[in-house]
Design a protein around this motif. Structure first.
Motif, PDB file in Angstrom:
ATOM      1  N   PHE A  82      -4.705  -6.524  -8.033  1.00 32.34           N
ATOM      2  CA  PHE A  82      -3.273  -6.513  -7.735  1.00 32.34           C
ATOM      3  C   PHE A  82      -2.629  -5.572  -8.731  1.00 32.34           C
ATOM      4  O   PHE A  82      -2.163  -5.975  -9.785  1.00 32.34           O
ATOM      5  N   THR A  83      -2.625  -4.299  -8.392  1.00 37.20           N
ATOM      6  CA  THR A  83      -2.207  -3.248  -9.317  1.00 37.20           C
ATOM      7  C   THR A  83      -0.725  -2.914  -9.145  1.00 37.20           C
ATOM      8  O   THR A  83      -0.085  -3.329  -8.178  1.00 37.20           O
ATOM      9  N   ALA A  84      -0.228  -2.129 -10.073  1.00 37.33           N
ATOM     10  CA  ALA A  84       1.158  -1.672  -9.998  1.00 37.33           C
ATOM     11  C   ALA A  84       1.375  -0.843  -8.734  1.00 37.33           C
ATOM     12  O   ALA A  84       2.438  -0.933  -8.096  1.00 37.33           O
ATOM     13  N   LEU A  85       0.386  -0.063  -8.351  1.00 34.15           N
ATOM     14  CA  LEU A  85       0.509   0.754  -7.147  1.00 34.15           C
ATOM     15  C   LEU A  85       0.584  -0.131  -5.898  1.00 34.15           C
ATOM     16  O   LEU A  85       1.366   0.138  -4.974  1.00 34.15           O
ATOM     17  N   LYS A  86      -0.187  -1.208  -5.879  1.00 34.60           N
ATOM     18  CA  LYS A  86      -0.126  -2.143  -4.747  1.00 34.60           C
ATOM     19  C   LYS A  86       1.242  -2.826  -4.700  1.00 34.60           C
ATOM     20  O   LYS A  86       1.820  -2.998  -3.629  1.00 34.60           O
ATOM     21  N   ILE A  87       1.758  -3.174  -5.842  1.00 37.16           N
ATOM     22  CA  ILE A  87       3.097  -3.787  -5.913  1.00 37.16           C
ATOM     23  C   ILE A  87       4.154  -2.804  -5.405  1.00 37.16           C
ATOM     24  O   ILE A  87       5.042  -3.184  -4.647  1.00 37.16           O
ATOM     25  N   ALA A  88       4.033  -1.548  -5.798  1.00 35.69           N
ATOM     26  CA  ALA A  88       4.979  -0.526  -5.323  1.00 35.69           C
ATOM     27  C   ALA A  88       4.903  -0.398  -3.804  1.00 35.69           C
ATOM     28  O   ALA A  88       5.935  -0.284  -3.131  1.00 35.69           O
ATOM     29  N   GLY A  89       3.713  -0.447  -3.252  1.00 38.64           N
ATOM     30  CA  GLY A  89       3.545  -0.391  -1.802  1.00 38.64           C
ATOM     31  C   GLY A  89       4.207  -1.564  -1.113  1.00 38.64           C
ATOM     32  O   GLY A  89       4.861  -1.415  -0.071  1.00 38.64           O
ATOM     33  N   ILE A  90       4.055  -2.743  -1.685  1.00 35.24           N
ATOM     34  CA  ILE A  90       4.677  -3.940  -1.126  1.00 35.24           C
ATOM     35  C   ILE A  90       6.195  -3.810  -1.137  1.00 35.24           C
ATOM     36  O   ILE A  90       6.872  -4.153  -0.168  1.00 35.24           O
ATOM     37  N   VAL A  91       6.735  -3.290  -2.216  1.00 33.23           N
ATOM     38  CA  VAL A  91       8.186  -3.090  -2.318  1.00 33.23           C
ATOM     39  C   VAL A  91       8.655  -2.092  -1.260  1.00 33.23           C
ATOM     40  O   VAL A  91       9.685  -2.309  -0.597  1.00 33.23           O
ATOM     41  N   LEU A  92       7.894  -1.035  -1.050  1.00 31.31           N
ATOM     42  CA  LEU A  92       8.265  -0.041  -0.035  1.00 31.31           C
ATOM     43  C   LEU A  92       8.208  -0.637   1.373  1.00 31.31           C
ATOM     44  O   LEU A  92       9.078  -0.356   2.208  1.00 31.31           O
ATOM     45  N   VAL A  93       7.188  -1.444   1.644  1.00 30.99           N
ATOM     46  CA  VAL A  93       7.089  -2.095   2.950  1.00 30.99           C
ATOM     47  C   VAL A  93       8.300  -3.005   3.168  1.00 30.99           C
ATOM     48  O   VAL A  93       8.940  -2.972   4.229  1.00 30.99           O
TER      49      VAL A  93
END
Length: 113
Positions: A82-93
């Motif tokens: 659960f990386t920062a990049l995955k979190i950023a993707g979730i926020v964008l979605v």
């Protein structure tokens, strides 16, 4: 209100099916849950549309919430990163779905005039 509860059921069924798909790799009996979960999810999503929710909103929320919940739960259940990049993707979605919903509300308000 009923449409929103049906949509919640569709989302939870889809997430259950998707997580079971990962679990079925080690426990093939879970393929029954996969098939049943996706079938229930599609039936519930169809009922949501039948009750008048727009396709873009219903499908957007169904897909986005499914992605977010699956990412969160796969980290908890399967130890996936659960990386920062995955979190950023979730926020964008989530932001994308919010924009679609706002666009639908604006269109409905203009039609009402």
């Amino acid at each position: 209100m009923i449409a929103w509860l049906l949509l919640l059921g569709a989302i939870l069924s889809e997430v259950t099916a998707t997580l079971s798909l990962r679990g079925a790799l080690d426990h093939p009996v879970l393929y029954v849950v996969v098939v049943a979960g996706y079938a229930v999810s599609f039936v519930l999503l169809a009922q949501v549309l039948k009750r008048g929710m727009g396709l873009g909103v219903a499908y957007g929320l169904w897909g986005a919430c499914g992605v977010v919940l699956t990412a969160l739960l796969s980290a908890v259940l399967f130890g996936e990163a659960f990386t920062a990049l995955k979190i950023a993707g979730i926020v964008l979605v989530a932001a994308g779905v919010a924009v679609v919903e706002l666009g639908s509300r604006t269109a409905r308000a203009e039609e009402a005039r």
